[in-house]
Design a protein around this motif. Structure first.
Motif, PDB file in Angstrom:
ATOM      1  N   ASN A   8      45.404  14.846 187.099  1.00 63.67           N
ATOM      2  CA  ASN A   8      44.062  15.257 187.517  1.00 63.67           C
ATOM      3  C   ASN A   8      43.440  16.057 186.379  1.00 63.67           C
ATOM      4  O   ASN A   8      43.749  17.224 186.213  1.00 63.67           O
ATOM      5  CB  ASN A   8      44.138  16.093 188.797  1.00 63.67           C
ATOM      6  CG  ASN A   8      42.763  16.424 189.334  1.00 63.67           C
ATOM      7  OD1 ASN A   8      41.753  16.167 188.689  1.00 63.67           O
ATOM      8  ND2 ASN A   8      42.724  16.997 190.510  1.00 63.67           N
ATOM      9  N   LEU A  10      40.704  17.456 186.124  1.00 63.40           N
ATOM     10  CA  LEU A  10      39.975  18.640 186.566  1.00 63.40           C
ATOM     11  C   LEU A  10      40.861  19.884 186.539  1.00 63.40           C
ATOM     12  O   LEU A  10      40.370  20.991 186.364  1.00 63.40           O
ATOM     13  CB  LEU A  10      39.400  18.439 187.968  1.00 63.40           C
ATOM     14  CG  LEU A  10      38.216  17.492 188.076  1.00 63.40           C
ATOM     15  CD1 LEU A  10      37.782  17.348 189.534  1.00 63.40           C
ATOM     16  CD2 LEU A  10      37.057  17.960 187.217  1.00 63.40           C
ATOM     17  N   ASP A  11      42.163  19.694 186.728  1.00 61.73           N
ATOM     18  CA  ASP A  11      43.090  20.829 186.663  1.00 61.73           C
ATOM     19  C   ASP A  11      43.084  21.488 185.294  1.00 61.73           C
ATOM     20  O   ASP A  11      43.465  22.644 185.162  1.00 61.73           O
ATOM     21  CB  ASP A  11      44.521  20.395 186.997  1.00 61.73           C
ATOM     22  CG  ASP A  11      44.706  20.125 188.477  1.00 61.73           C
ATOM     23  OD1 ASP A  11      43.851  20.549 189.282  1.00 61.73           O
ATOM     24  OD2 ASP A  11      45.721  19.502 188.831  1.00 61.73           O
ATOM     25  N   TYR A  16      35.549  23.716 185.657  1.00 63.68           N
ATOM     26  CA  TYR A  16      35.885  23.421 187.050  1.00 63.68           C
ATOM     27  C   TYR A  16      36.702  24.565 187.648  1.00 63.68           C
ATOM     28  O   TYR A  16      36.459  24.994 188.783  1.00 63.68           O
ATOM     29  CB  TYR A  16      36.657  22.105 187.129  1.00 63.68           C
ATOM     30  CG  TYR A  16      36.904  21.648 188.544  1.00 63.68           C
ATOM     31  CD1 TYR A  16      35.868  21.142 189.330  1.00 63.68           C
ATOM     32  CD2 TYR A  16      38.173  21.724 189.106  1.00 63.68           C
ATOM     33  CE1 TYR A  16      36.089  20.729 190.631  1.00 63.68           C
ATOM     34  CE2 TYR A  16      38.398  21.309 190.410  1.00 63.68           C
ATOM     35  CZ  TYR A  16      37.357  20.809 191.164  1.00 63.68           C
ATOM     36  OH  TYR A  16      37.579  20.404 192.460  1.00 63.68           O
ATOM     37  N   ARG A  17      37.645  25.086 186.882  1.00 69.28           N
ATOM     38  CA  ARG A  17      38.464  26.205 187.366  1.00 69.28           C
ATOM     39  C   ARG A  17      37.596  27.453 187.582  1.00 69.28           C
ATOM     40  O   ARG A  17      37.769  28.170 188.563  1.00 69.28           O
ATOM     41  CB  ARG A  17      39.589  26.483 186.377  1.00 69.28           C
ATOM     42  CG  ARG A  17      40.612  27.504 186.818  1.00 69.28           C
ATOM     43  CD  ARG A  17      41.248  27.190 188.187  1.00 69.28           C
ATOM     44  NE  ARG A  17      41.807  25.870 188.263  1.00 69.28           N
ATOM     45  CZ  ARG A  17      43.090  25.567 188.321  1.00 69.28           C
ATOM     46  NH1 ARG A  17      43.972  26.527 188.308  1.00 69.28           N
ATOM     47  NH2 ARG A  17      43.493  24.329 188.392  1.00 69.28           N
ATOM     48  N   LYS A  19      34.462  27.475 188.422  1.00 71.70           N
ATOM     49  CA  LYS A  19      33.690  27.233 189.642  1.00 71.70           C
ATOM     50  C   LYS A  19      34.547  27.465 190.884  1.00 71.70           C
ATOM     51  O   LYS A  19      34.072  28.012 191.882  1.00 71.70           O
ATOM     52  CB  LYS A  19      33.114  25.807 189.628  1.00 71.70           C
ATOM     53  CG  LYS A  19      32.179  25.525 190.763  1.00 71.70           C
ATOM     54  CD  LYS A  19      30.954  26.422 190.710  1.00 71.70           C
ATOM     55  CE  LYS A  19      30.019  26.139 191.854  1.00 71.70           C
ATOM     56  NZ  LYS A  19      28.983  27.141 191.996  1.00 71.70           N
ATOM     57  N   GLN A  20      35.815  27.065 190.833  1.00 70.31           N
ATOM     58  CA  GLN A  20      36.718  27.314 191.959  1.00 70.31           C
ATOM     59  C   GLN A  20      36.886  28.817 192.191  1.00 70.31           C
ATOM     60  O   GLN A  20      36.824  29.289 193.328  1.00 70.31           O
ATOM     61  CB  GLN A  20      38.091  26.680 191.699  1.00 70.31           C
ATOM     62  CG  GLN A  20      38.106  25.175 191.794  1.00 70.31           C
ATOM     63  CD  GLN A  20      39.476  24.626 191.433  1.00 70.31           C
ATOM     64  OE1 GLN A  20      40.059  24.991 190.414  1.00 70.31           O
ATOM     65  NE2 GLN A  20      39.991  23.751 192.279  1.00 70.31           N
ATOM     66  N   VAL A  21      37.099  29.555 191.110  1.00 73.14           N
ATOM     67  CA  VAL A  21      37.276  31.005 191.218  1.00 73.14           C
ATOM     68  C   VAL A  21      35.991  31.634 191.750  1.00 73.14           C
ATOM     69  O   VAL A  21      36.028  32.497 192.636  1.00 73.14           O
ATOM     70  CB  VAL A  21      37.684  31.631 189.861  1.00 73.14           C
ATOM     71  CG1 VAL A  21      37.628  33.149 189.915  1.00 73.14           C
ATOM     72  CG2 VAL A  21      39.071  31.157 189.454  1.00 73.14           C
ATOM     73  N   GLU A  22      34.851  31.200 191.233  1.00 73.48           N
ATOM     74  CA  GLU A  22      33.565  31.751 191.673  1.00 73.48           C
ATOM     75  C   GLU A  22      33.361  31.516 193.164  1.00 73.48           C
ATOM     76  O   GLU A  22      32.929  32.408 193.886  1.00 73.48           O
ATOM     77  CB  GLU A  22      32.422  31.122 190.869  1.00 73.48           C
ATOM     78  CG  GLU A  22      31.059  31.725 191.152  1.00 73.48           C
ATOM     79  CD  GLU A  22      30.314  31.062 192.308  1.00 73.48           C
ATOM     80  OE1 GLU A  22      29.460  31.737 192.916  1.00 73.48           O
ATOM     81  OE2 GLU A  22      30.587  29.884 192.604  1.00 73.48           O
ATOM     82  N   ALA A  23      33.694  30.330 193.644  1.00 73.32           N
ATOM     83  CA  ALA A  23      33.526  30.011 195.062  1.00 73.32           C
ATOM     84  C   ALA A  23      34.441  30.877 195.926  1.00 73.32           C
ATOM     85  O   ALA A  23      34.011  31.413 196.956  1.00 73.32           O
ATOM     86  CB  ALA A  23      33.795  28.523 195.306  1.00 73.32           C
ATOM     87  N   LEU A  24      35.678  31.035 195.515  1.00 65.07           N
ATOM     88  CA  LEU A  24      36.622  31.864 196.274  1.00 65.07           C
ATOM     89  C   LEU A  24      36.228  33.342 196.219  1.00 65.07           C
ATOM     90  O   LEU A  24      36.360  34.065 197.212  1.00 65.07           O
ATOM     91  CB  LEU A  24      38.045  31.674 195.746  1.00 65.07           C
ATOM     92  CG  LEU A  24      38.667  30.308 196.050  1.00 65.07           C
ATOM     93  CD1 LEU A  24      39.956  30.128 195.255  1.00 65.07           C
ATOM     94  CD2 LEU A  24      38.914  30.148 197.538  1.00 65.07           C
TER      95      LEU A  24
END
Length: 147
Positions: A8, A10-11, A16-17, A19-24
């Motif tokens: 993957n 994206l990993d 992308y990472r 954005k994941q941190v920002e969302a969490l």
């Protein structure tokens, strides 16, 4: 050459990472701010005013990452709750500088403690050197994209 379907990319994507941190981070901040009756945008606004009183709506919007129209709604809500004060008129120009009321100062203090706990949880397991490297790396990324 065939791509491994289990890989993957994206990993490995920094954006992308992030954005994941920002969302969490936003979800976690929402959880601690909601009982205080604040949104993340309202907290950001209060914190910005606490750091530099007298900012205009446009300054606040830019620094809180929202549109001017959204910031106007945020400010109206905070003003209605008695957390900020804005003059009804100004001597020159159209900018109405905003400042915290004493209730706003208390709220931003309380909310700031809750948000700091979220940040601490987010950075758990990182030593001081790693935290400084992370900040430096993110700052470099901002500089690179800001140019």
């Amino acid at each position: 050459m065939k791509q491994d379907p289990s890989a993957n990319p994206l990993d490995q994507a920094i954006g992308y990472r992030l954005k994941q941190v920002e969302a969490l981070l936003r979800v976690s901040m929402d959880e601690v701010l909601r009982p205080m009756g604040l949104t993340v945008s309202q907290y950001a606004c209060l914190e910005l005013i606490a750091q530099k009183s007298g900012l205009s709506n446009a300054d606040l919007a830019r620094d809180a990452f929202v549109s001017r129209q959204s910031m106007n709604l945020v400010l109206r809500g905070l003003q209605k709750r008695g957390l900020v004060r804005r003059p009804s008129t100004v001597e020159s120009g159209r900018s109405r500088p905003t400042c915290l009321t004493s209730a706003g100062e208390e709220m931003v203090q309380r909310a700031g403690v809750a948000v700091a706990e979220v940040e601490e949880r987010m950075a758990r397991g990182l030593d001081e050197g790693q935290r400084q490297m992370l900040l430096a790396g993110l700052s470099r990324c901002m500089e690179n994209l800001g140019d």
